[in-house]
Design an enzyme around this catalytic site. Structure first.
Site, mmCIF file in Angstrom:
data_model
loop_
_atom_site.group_PDB
_atom_site.id
_atom_site.type_symbol
_atom_site.label_atom_id
_atom_site.label_comp_id
_atom_site.label_asym_id
_atom_site.label_seq_id
_atom_site.Cartn_x
_atom_site.Cartn_y
_atom_site.Cartn_z
ATOM 1 N N ASN A 13 0.879 -1.172 0.000
ATOM 2 C CA ASN A 13 0.000 0.000 0.000
ATOM 3 C C ASN A 13 0.912 1.216 0.000
ATOM 4 O O ASN A 13 1.507 1.551 1.020
ATOM 5 C CB ASN A 13 -0.896 -0.018 1.253
ATOM 6 C CG ASN A 13 -1.707 1.270 1.386
ATOM 7 O OD1 ASN A 13 -1.744 2.097 0.467
ATOM 8 N ND2 ASN A 13 -2.342 1.452 2.532
ATOM 9 N N TRP A 14 1.023 1.829 -1.166
ATOM 10 C CA TRP A 14 1.969 2.958 -1.293
ATOM 11 C C TRP A 14 1.469 4.222 -0.595
ATOM 12 O O TRP A 14 2.215 5.156 -0.418
ATOM 13 C CB TRP A 14 2.212 3.251 -2.774
ATOM 14 C CG TRP A 14 3.111 2.268 -3.468
ATOM 15 C CD1 TRP A 14 3.611 1.095 -2.965
ATOM 16 C CD2 TRP A 14 3.625 2.380 -4.803
ATOM 17 N NE1 TRP A 14 4.394 0.478 -3.907
ATOM 18 C CE2 TRP A 14 4.421 1.242 -5.039
ATOM 19 C CE3 TRP A 14 3.480 3.318 -5.829
ATOM 20 C CZ2 TRP A 14 5.083 1.031 -6.249
ATOM 21 C CZ3 TRP A 14 4.127 3.116 -7.042
ATOM 22 C CH2 TRP A 14 4.920 1.981 -7.245
ATOM 23 N N LYS A 15 0.171 4.256 -0.267
ATOM 24 C CA LYS A 15 -0.431 5.463 0.342
ATOM 25 C C LYS A 15 -0.183 6.673 -0.570
ATOM 26 O O LYS A 15 -0.186 6.512 -1.783
ATOM 27 C CB LYS A 15 0.102 5.640 1.764
ATOM 28 C CG LYS A 15 -0.039 4.341 2.583
ATOM 29 C CD LYS A 15 0.170 4.500 4.052
ATOM 30 C CE LYS A 15 -0.049 3.154 4.741
ATOM 31 N NZ LYS A 15 0.033 3.224 6.188
ATOM 32 N N HIS A 99 -9.403 1.435 4.634
ATOM 33 C CA HIS A 99 -8.150 1.569 5.377
ATOM 34 C C HIS A 99 -8.361 2.504 6.566
ATOM 35 O O HIS A 99 -9.129 3.459 6.475
ATOM 36 C CB HIS A 99 -7.049 2.113 4.459
ATOM 37 C CG HIS A 99 -5.697 2.032 5.091
ATOM 38 N ND1 HIS A 99 -5.245 2.989 5.964
ATOM 39 C CD2 HIS A 99 -4.729 1.085 5.003
ATOM 40 C CE1 HIS A 99 -4.039 2.627 6.382
ATOM 41 N NE2 HIS A 99 -3.699 1.486 5.816
ATOM 42 N N GLU A 101 -6.696 4.845 7.699
ATOM 43 C CA GLU A 101 -6.444 6.267 7.411
ATOM 44 C C GLU A 101 -7.659 6.910 6.746
ATOM 45 O O GLU A 101 -7.934 8.084 6.944
ATOM 46 C CB GLU A 101 -5.175 6.401 6.547
ATOM 47 C CG GLU A 101 -3.927 6.141 7.376
ATOM 48 C CD GLU A 101 -2.770 5.525 6.613
ATOM 49 O OE1 GLU A 101 -2.771 5.582 5.367
ATOM 50 O OE2 GLU A 101 -1.872 4.966 7.282
ATOM 51 N N GLU A 171 -5.573 -4.916 10.247
ATOM 52 C CA GLU A 171 -4.560 -3.891 10.502
ATOM 53 C C GLU A 171 -4.843 -3.198 11.837
ATOM 54 O O GLU A 171 -5.672 -2.281 11.891
ATOM 55 C CB GLU A 171 -4.571 -2.851 9.378
ATOM 56 C CG GLU A 171 -4.227 -3.406 8.018
ATOM 57 C CD GLU A 171 -3.529 -2.377 7.142
ATOM 58 O OE1 GLU A 171 -2.491 -2.716 6.564
ATOM 59 O OE2 GLU A 171 -4.002 -1.226 7.047
ATOM 60 N N GLY A 177 2.424 2.322 10.711
ATOM 61 C CA GLY A 177 3.391 3.412 10.571
ATOM 62 C C GLY A 177 4.057 3.820 11.875
ATOM 63 O O GLY A 177 4.697 4.857 11.969
ATOM 64 N N SER A 217 3.267 -2.183 10.188
ATOM 65 C CA SER A 217 4.724 -2.272 10.414
ATOM 66 C C SER A 217 5.296 -3.655 10.095
ATOM 67 O O SER A 217 6.249 -4.104 10.724
ATOM 68 C CB SER A 217 5.087 -1.853 11.838
ATOM 69 O OG SER A 217 4.701 -0.502 12.069
ATOM 70 N N GLY A 238 2.873 -1.143 4.146
ATOM 71 C CA GLY A 238 2.999 0.278 3.829
ATOM 72 C C GLY A 238 4.447 0.640 3.557
ATOM 73 O O GLY A 238 4.970 0.403 2.468
ATOM 74 N N GLY A 239 5.099 1.201 4.540
ATOM 75 C CA GLY A 239 6.470 1.726 4.395
ATOM 76 C C GLY A 239 7.428 0.801 3.661
ATOM 77 O O GLY A 239 8.130 1.226 2.736
HETATM 78 P P1 13P Z 1 3.049 0.349 7.566
HETATM 79 O O1 13P Z 1 3.537 -0.943 7.003
HETATM 80 O O2 13P Z 1 3.798 1.544 7.067
HETATM 81 O O3 13P Z 1 2.907 0.301 9.056
HETATM 82 O O4 13P Z 1 1.566 0.546 6.987
HETATM 83 C C1 13P Z 1 0.682 -0.506 7.090
HETATM 84 C C2 13P Z 1 -0.527 -0.160 6.324
HETATM 85 O O5 13P Z 1 -1.259 0.744 6.671
HETATM 86 C C3 13P Z 1 -0.807 -0.925 5.107
HETATM 87 O O6 13P Z 1 -2.069 -0.662 4.626
#
Ligand code: 13P
Length: 255
Positions: A13-15, A99, A101, A171, A177, A217, A238-239
């Protein structure tokens, strides 16, 4: 069916990261690193504006492209929104829905998550539906109730047949994050609660066949331990999905 028979899906997930040219460069770098690694499905969910560059760069490879959201209406006066049909025509196969967010910053509710999931399925997209508790809920000991309720509301009215195309991502919001990861035991236990909820809704067969990912994470260091757990069928990353070398280690862990 058991874990060994379920598909493993490693999704990035590149956000809100990467421009189209940066998206192309990242995928070009990643392509040879994950080539032939077919022990898991590899999906990159990218910002809308990166979709065409990503689809082009991933053509003919084992990398599939997803979006990060979708609107629930087929078309109409929804300025700034994108429909499932539009995504499909652009070569998108998967879409993240609900998600945390989006729930936290953009007023997403279980009701709209449900509508978006139905719209995605109707168009032929594969939704990755996100559920998870916030820190206070885990501390209060109501994690199981929260994820079970979200699962029921988000999937309301979705048929057992359609569940073949649904992925659920667990999640925990406190792990996103933050560098805090659920322990493999916590991830396994809560993914298990989601699976038990699916069994109540749809019966054991559907519950055992549904892919449930862990996200929060997940990284090159902890992926193997998390992915080894019975109820964890992949990751939503994500990251670490923005770093080809780290993402490849996670893909390797899933082989
Ligand atoms: P991180 O891996 O950066 O914690 O993000 C997880 C995420 O929100 C994937 O959708």
């Amino acid at each position: 069916m058991n874990k060994a028979k379920r598909e493993v899906v490693i999704a990035g997930n590149w956000k809100m990261n990467k421009t189209p040219s940066e998206a192309k460069a990242l995928i070009e770098e990643l392509k040879p690193m994950v080539e032939g690694k077919n022990g898991c499905k590899i999906v990159l969910c990218v910002p809308y504006v990166d979709i065409s560059a990503a689809v082009e760069a991933a053509k003919g490879t084992n990398i599939r492209i997803g979006a990060e959201n979708v609107h629930f209406a087929e078309s109409g006066a929804y300025t700034g929104e994108i429909s499932a049909k539009m995504l499909l025509e652009c070569g998108v196969e998967y879409v993240i829905i609900g998600h945390s967010e989006r729930r936290q910053y953009f007023g997403e509710t279980d009701e709209t998550v449900n509508l978006r999931t139905k719209a995605a399925l109707a168009a032929g997209l594969k939704p990755i539906v996100c559920v998870g508790e916030v820190k206070e809920e885990r501390i209060s000991g109501i994690t199981d109730e929260i994820v079970s309720m979200q699962t029921k509301l988000d999937l309301a009215g979705i048929s057992a047949e359609d569940m073949k195309n649904v992925i659920i991502a667990y999640e925990p919001v406190w792990a996103i994050g933050t560098g805090l990861t659920a322990t493999p035991e916590q991830a396994d236990e809560t993914c298990g609660v989601i699976r038990a909820t699916l069994a109540k809704l749809y019966g054991n067969e559907v519950a055992e066949a549904t892919v449930i990912q862990y996200g929060g994470s997940m990284n090159a260091k902890n992926a193997a331990e998390l992915l080894a757990k019975t109820n964890v069928d992949g990751g939503l990353i994500g990251g670490a999905s923005l770093k080809p070398a780290d993402f490849t280690v996670i893909v390797d862990a899933a082989q």
